[in-house]
Design an enzyme around this catalytic site. Structure first.
Site, PDB file in Angstrom:
ATOM      1  N   HIS A 261      26.547 -16.815  -1.055  1.00 25.05           N
ATOM      2  CA  HIS A 261      27.787 -16.427  -1.506  1.00 25.05           C
ATOM      3  C   HIS A 261      28.478 -17.476  -2.239  1.00 25.05           C
ATOM      4  O   HIS A 261      28.023 -18.708  -2.023  1.00 25.05           O
ATOM      5  CB  HIS A 261      28.508 -16.285  -0.171  1.00 25.05           C
ATOM      6  N   ASP A 315      27.005  -8.630   3.539  1.00 28.08           N
ATOM      7  CA  ASP A 315      26.106  -6.995   3.014  1.00 28.08           C
ATOM      8  C   ASP A 315      24.915  -7.328   4.020  1.00 28.08           C
ATOM      9  O   ASP A 315      24.267  -6.274   4.019  1.00 28.08           O
ATOM     10  CB  ASP A 315      25.857  -7.296   1.599  1.00 28.08           C
TER      11      ASP A 315
HETATM   12  N1  ACO Z   1      18.206 -15.797  -2.089  1.00 29.80           N
HETATM   13  C1  ACO Z   1      17.342 -17.252  -2.618  1.00 29.80           C
HETATM   14  N2  ACO Z   1      17.893 -18.164  -2.999  1.00 29.80           N
HETATM   15  C2  ACO Z   1      19.425 -18.146  -3.228  1.00 29.80           C
HETATM   16  C3  ACO Z   1      20.227 -17.121  -3.008  1.00 29.80           C
HETATM   17  C4  ACO Z   1      19.380 -16.048  -2.129  1.00 29.80           C
HETATM   18  N3  ACO Z   1      20.211 -14.892  -1.942  1.00 29.80           N
HETATM   19  N4  ACO Z   1      21.226 -17.233  -3.540  1.00 29.80           N
HETATM   20  C5  ACO Z   1      21.550 -18.136  -3.951  1.00 29.80           C
HETATM   21  N5  ACO Z   1      20.118 -18.951  -4.022  1.00 29.80           N
HETATM   22  C6  ACO Z   1      19.811 -20.303  -4.751  1.00 29.80           C
HETATM   23  C7  ACO Z   1      19.454 -19.955  -6.260  1.00 29.80           C
HETATM   24  O1  ACO Z   1      18.158 -19.659  -6.395  1.00 29.80           O
HETATM   25  C8  ACO Z   1      19.945 -21.598  -6.584  1.00 29.80           C
HETATM   26  O2  ACO Z   1      18.691 -22.187  -6.466  1.00 29.80           O
HETATM   27  P1  ACO Z   1      18.574 -23.590  -7.269  1.00 29.80           P
HETATM   28  O3  ACO Z   1      19.481 -24.310  -7.240  1.00 29.80           O
HETATM   29  O4  ACO Z   1      17.247 -24.111  -6.973  1.00 29.80           O
HETATM   30  O5  ACO Z   1      18.396 -22.902  -8.826  1.00 29.80           O
HETATM   31  C9  ACO Z   1      20.915 -21.872  -5.570  1.00 29.80           C
HETATM   32  O6  ACO Z   1      20.982 -21.131  -4.486  1.00 29.80           O
HETATM   33  C10 ACO Z   1      22.523 -21.745  -6.131  1.00 29.80           C
HETATM   34  O7  ACO Z   1      22.290 -20.099  -6.682  1.00 29.80           O
HETATM   35  P2  ACO Z   1      23.548 -19.387  -7.538  1.00 29.80           P
HETATM   36  O8  ACO Z   1      22.989 -17.942  -7.669  1.00 29.80           O
HETATM   37  O9  ACO Z   1      24.061 -20.354  -8.684  1.00 29.80           O
HETATM   38  O10 ACO Z   1      24.632 -19.400  -6.631  1.00 29.80           O
HETATM   39  P3  ACO Z   1      25.897 -18.657  -6.645  1.00 29.80           P
HETATM   40  O11 ACO Z   1      26.825 -19.215  -5.651  1.00 29.80           O
HETATM   41  O12 ACO Z   1      26.430 -18.394  -7.950  1.00 29.80           O
HETATM   42  O13 ACO Z   1      25.469 -17.288  -5.858  1.00 29.80           O
HETATM   43  C11 ACO Z   1      25.287 -15.223  -5.186  1.00 29.80           C
HETATM   44  C12 ACO Z   1      26.171 -16.368  -5.267  1.00 29.80           C
HETATM   45  C13 ACO Z   1      25.276 -14.415  -6.646  1.00 29.80           C
HETATM   46  C14 ACO Z   1      25.974 -14.116  -4.127  1.00 29.80           C
HETATM   47  C15 ACO Z   1      23.895 -15.460  -4.847  1.00 29.80           C
HETATM   48  O14 ACO Z   1      23.821 -15.943  -3.755  1.00 29.80           O
HETATM   49  C16 ACO Z   1      22.881 -14.224  -4.841  1.00 29.80           C
HETATM   50  O15 ACO Z   1      22.702 -13.561  -5.860  1.00 29.80           O
HETATM   51  N6  ACO Z   1      22.510 -13.619  -3.716  1.00 29.80           N
HETATM   52  C17 ACO Z   1      21.882 -12.061  -3.463  1.00 29.80           C
HETATM   53  C18 ACO Z   1      22.856 -10.894  -3.832  1.00 29.80           C
HETATM   54  C19 ACO Z   1      23.802 -10.646  -2.817  1.00 29.80           C
HETATM   55  O16 ACO Z   1      23.525 -10.822  -1.530  1.00 29.80           O
HETATM   56  N7  ACO Z   1      24.921 -10.586  -3.156  1.00 29.80           N
HETATM   57  C20 ACO Z   1      26.114 -10.229  -2.056  1.00 29.80           C
HETATM   58  C21 ACO Z   1      27.017 -10.984  -2.029  1.00 29.80           C
HETATM   59  S1  ACO Z   1      28.402 -10.870  -0.945  1.00 29.80           S
HETATM   60  C22 ACO Z   1      29.438  -9.864  -1.781  1.00 29.80           C
HETATM   61  O17 ACO Z   1      29.532  -9.765  -3.117  1.00 29.80           O
HETATM   62  C23 ACO Z   1      30.252  -8.928  -1.199  1.00 29.80           C
END
Ligand code: ACO
Length: 383
Positions: A261, A315
């Site tokens: 998140h 979710d």
């Molecule tokens: N699975 C595996 N690795 C993850 C995940 C995940 N779900 N989420 C983040 N990471 C890792 C990334 O690969 C990244 O790793 P790195 O530093 O080695 O490159 C690091 O954590 C940071 O990731 P970002 O995507 O930059 O973090 P951000 O805070 O922008 O992401 C987000 C938030 C977009 C929700 C992300 O966690 C994601 O895509 N999750 C999966 C989709 C999801 O479940 N969305 C629902 C969100 S809740 C809502 O909207 C109601």
């Protein structure tokens, strides 16, 4: 003030002052108008939470009754809107149907002076009142089933299940959905709320502003994740396959849906409450093998990524709960929209009360001082 450094995704940049909700991502705390989400999930209901979000305080019994009385007539669709729903293409996604239907709701609603707070509230009631019927009607149309006339005596959760399935839901199913609606109703300046406020800042009506918010919520990185979580759990095939499945995901550097998140760096408080709801539902209606896979997946992913602040988000458990309520997978995100409508409309009103048109800057990365070349003198490579 001129900001010269780009902050990707505007992460952490305040876009508005708001007194509607508060999050502490490190501690996993969410409150609406100062009241913790756990308390609301345990004691409140969706209609009361709408009053709280819109008015700023919990309603008295008389105020709550009056609110429901005003909301009630709007669950019945205008005949032109019903015709519109019956004409929707069958192959579209329910979120596309909802986005189009909300814009159409604006077309059949009175043109009013939105500078008047009474007219603003009336427009919000029309939007909030119609949305559960709209989602259910579009789904029945898609399945080729006759539309169900809403029962104005039911709650929003009860009416949604009734109009979707054509039969009166039992008390536990209604309570579980009602509680899920409470948990998703508001969440500060996320992408869809920001979209709603940007559109509101042009002083347009709530039908158009929330239609834009639905478009933003549809994406897989936002509300669209809940249906993907279920598809993911089904594709894993059982708890015994989780470890190898996660190995593959990590090796491919793919994200696991339902985890991570932008704000929470611990388990999302809404995920904790949804898990409690899932257990309550399973006690009466039986468990699902997907829940065992989900528990194993949570264990495996948090062991590997918890250090990075990656934990289950809202979710993760919502899809399991909705599936048990008999809701089709691609209607999960519209339910999120039904709930978040309460928060979007609170933000629409807050924006309208003290408005400044959004007009951010940009950092220009293009060419400068390029001469116009007449069409006959241009070459393909000479861009
Ligand atoms: N699975 C595996 N690795 C993850 C995940 C995940 N779900 N989420 C983040 N990471 C890792 C990334 O690969 C990244 O790793 P790195 O530093 O080695 O490159 C690091 O954590 C940071 O990731 P970002 O995507 O930059 O973090 P951000 O805070 O922008 O992401 C987000 C938030 C977009 C929700 C992300 O966690 C994601 O895509 N999750 C999966 C989709 C999801 O479940 N969305 C629902 C969100 S809740 C809502 O909207 C109601």
């Amino acid at each position: 003030m001129t900001q010269t450094e780009l902050v990707p995704g505007l992460a952490g940049i305040p876009a508005a002052e708001s007194s509607i909700s508060f999050i502490n991502g490190q501690e996993g705390l969410l409150s609406y108008r100062g009241i913790r989400i756990e308390e609301l999930a345990a004691h409140s209901n969706f209609e009361e939470v709408i009053c709280l979000l819109w008015d700023g305080t919990l309603p008295t019994q008389a105020a709550l009754d009056a609110f429901k009385e005003r909301l009630r007539p709007h669950s019945k669709l205008h005949p032109d809107l019903e015709r519109f729903v019956r004409a929707l293409p069958l192959q579209g996604h329910p979120m596309e149907a909802l986005q189009a239907s909300l814009a159409t709701l604006g077309m059949v609603s009175p043109r009013v002076d939105l500078r008047d707070p009474v007219a603003r509230l009336d427009a919000c009631l029309r939007t909030m009142g119609a949305v559960s019927t709209l989602i259910a009607a579009a789904e029945r149309h898609r399945k080729g089933l006759p539309l169900v006339e809403p029962d104005p005596n039911l709650s929003i959760a009860g009416n949604f299940l009734y109009c979707l399935n054509g039969e009166r839901p039992d008390a536990i199913k209604t309570r579980v959905l009602d509680c899920a609606l409470v948990l998703h109703a508001e969440h500060t300046m996320n992408a869809s709320t920001f979209a709603c406020r940007v559109v509101a800042s042009t002083e347009t009506n709530p039908y158009t502003a929330t239609s834009a918010a639905v478009g933003a919520l549809y994406g897989p990185l936002h509300g669209g994740a809940n249906e993907r979580v279920l598809v993911q759990l089904e594709s894993i095939g059982g708890p015994e396959n989780v470890s190898a499945w996660v190995d593959k995901k990590m090796a491919a550097k793919e994200k696991v849906m339902g985890f991570g998140h932008r704000v929470y760096k611990t388990k999302d408080p809404r995920a904790k409450n949804l898990q409690i709801l899932a257990r309550e539902l399973f006690e009466i209606h039986g468990s699902t093998p997907l829940y065992d896979t989900a528990l194993r997946l949570e264990e495996e992913v948090t062991a590997r990524l918890g250090g990075k602040g990656i934990y289950p988000n809202v979710d993760f458990f919502s899809g399991i709960v909705y599936q048990k309520l008999g809701i089709p997978t691609d209607v999960f995100t519209p339910i999120f929209a039904l709930s978040r409508m309460a928060g979007w409309l609170a933000h629409w009103m807050e924006q309208m009360e003290d408005n400044k048109l959004f007009r951010p800057g940009q950092i220009y990365t293009g060419r400068k001082d390029v001469s116009y070349v007449p069409i006959g003198q241009r070459s393909a490579a000479g861009k």
